[in-house]
Enzyme design. Structure first.
Site, PDB file in Angstrom:
ATOM      1  N   THR A 100       1.006  -1.198  -0.049  1.00 20.29           N
ATOM      2  CA  THR A 100      -0.058  -0.036  -0.026  1.00 20.29           C
ATOM      3  C   THR A 100       0.997   1.053  -0.004  1.00 20.29           C
ATOM      4  OG1 THR A 100      -1.750  -1.113   1.182  1.00 20.29           O
ATOM      5  CG2 THR A 100      -1.804   1.207   1.261  1.00 20.29           C
ATOM      6  N   LYS A 175      -7.618   1.821  -2.772  1.00 26.32           N
ATOM      7  CA  LYS A 175      -7.363   1.198  -1.387  1.00 26.32           C
ATOM      8  C   LYS A 175      -7.278   2.489  -0.408  1.00 26.32           C
ATOM      9  CE  LYS A 175      -5.455  -1.209   1.934  1.00 26.32           C
ATOM     10  NZ  LYS A 175      -4.240  -1.929   1.831  1.00 26.32           N
ATOM     11  N   LYS A 250      -0.293   4.939   8.995  1.00 25.72           N
ATOM     12  CA  LYS A 250       0.329   5.016   7.638  1.00 25.72           C
ATOM     13  C   LYS A 250      -0.679   5.123   6.442  1.00 25.72           C
ATOM     14  CE  LYS A 250       2.069   2.159   3.780  1.00 25.72           C
ATOM     15  NZ  LYS A 250       2.380   0.644   3.323  1.00 25.72           N
TER      16      LYS A 250
END
Length: 303
Positions: A100, A175, A250
């Site tokens: 990611t 995402k 994150k």
């Protein structure tokens, strides 16, 4: 059809994903910087290479699952003293980038691959360690249609739902949007449970109402932040992840980067990013992200 697959990054997510490929009959050559991850990989039938470059040398497909865009681009390019994955791979290798990372980093990675004569797609995942182990991950894929079709049989081994979101970077875009929703909704659910406690309402009563009403959401019905109503949620295991608080911090940081780059006037996501960064920097980095309720509860005791 059996493929020779290199898997770079054999941590909590990558390790079980690679193991599922072995179970399906593929030859998997893996590499990770952590010795314990390599030991577990060997136990799961993965051939461990002496370096990432060696792992990809004869691979038809390369899968990367790394912490950040900086790590991905560094692994692809090498550092001068060490050959990168792009230079070490054979001609026309298919790269599946499952980390990611920023949308811009995903597009930059694919541009490097194409310039070197390779093929590449971004395919970040959702579903956590449980989904990685069970092979039920959701893959959000950004790729040319032909590259997507080439990767699909391998993705279907590791995932239960594969969504072709569009061209390069679209998987990462999906995402970051999804996890922005998730982070904000977990904070909302957690605040509601703490409020219920203050008002004398039981966890079960709130769950029974909200799960069947307009408050229903994944953060409530699957990853409930209090023990009891959902026996499989991390709250029943002292918030063992699952999906760690550091990863949510994150991912919300990536969302903020995207918001700033596009000029979206968002207010909740930047605040959620601050809350999760504070949680991760304290003792929440290694706990499940639903453990954010403990911080909300602790702060409420001081007011």
């Amino acid at each position: 059809m059996s493929n020779r697959i290199a898997f770079i990054g054999l941590g909590h997510m990558g390790g079980p994903m690679a193991a599922n490929l072995v179970t399906a009959g593929h030859t998997v050559i893996g590499y990770d910087l952590v010795p314990a991850a390599l030991d577990e990989a060997r136990a799961n039938g993965i051939t461990v290479a002496e370096s990432a470059a060696a792992a990809v040398a004869d691979a038809e497909i390369v899968i990367t699952m790394l912490p950040s865009g900086r790590h991905v681009l560094g692994a692809y390019q090498g550092d001068g003293a060490t050959a990168g994955l792009i230079a070490s791979a054979g001609p026309h290798t298919l790269f599946l980038e499952c980390s990611t990372i920023d949308v811009s980093d995903a597009r930059a990675a694919r541009d490097l691959l194409v310039a070197a004569g390779h093929r590449g797609l971004d395919a970040p995942v959702s579903g956590g360690v449980g989904g990685a182990t069970a092979g039920t991950l959701t893959f959000m894929v950004g790729a040319d249609p032909a590259d997507f079709e080439s990767a699909l049989p391998v993705l279907q081994i590791m995932g239960g739902k594969i969504v072709h979101c569009g061209e390069s970077g679209a998987g990462q875009a999906a995402k970051v949007c999804n996890n922005m929703i998730l982070g904000i909704s977990m904070i909302a659910v957690s605040e509601a449970f703490v409020l219920a406690e203050k008002l004398g309402l039981s966890h079960q009563a709130l769950f029974d109402v909200a799960s069947a009403a307009s408050g229903q959401c994944w953060a409530l019905t699957t990853n409930c932040p209090v023990p009891g109503p959902v026996p499989t949620s991390p709250a029943n295991r002292d918030y063992q992840p699952g999906f760690a608080g550091a990863l949510m911090a994150k991912d919300l940081g990536l969302a903020v980067n995207a918001l700033e780059a596009t000029g979206v006037a968002a207010e909740l996501a930047p605040l959620a990013a601050q809350i999760y960064r504070r949680f991760a920097d304290a003792d929440g980095g290694g706990r499940d992200f639903s453990g954010i309720i403990t911080e909300i509860r602790a702060n409420s005791e001081h007011t």
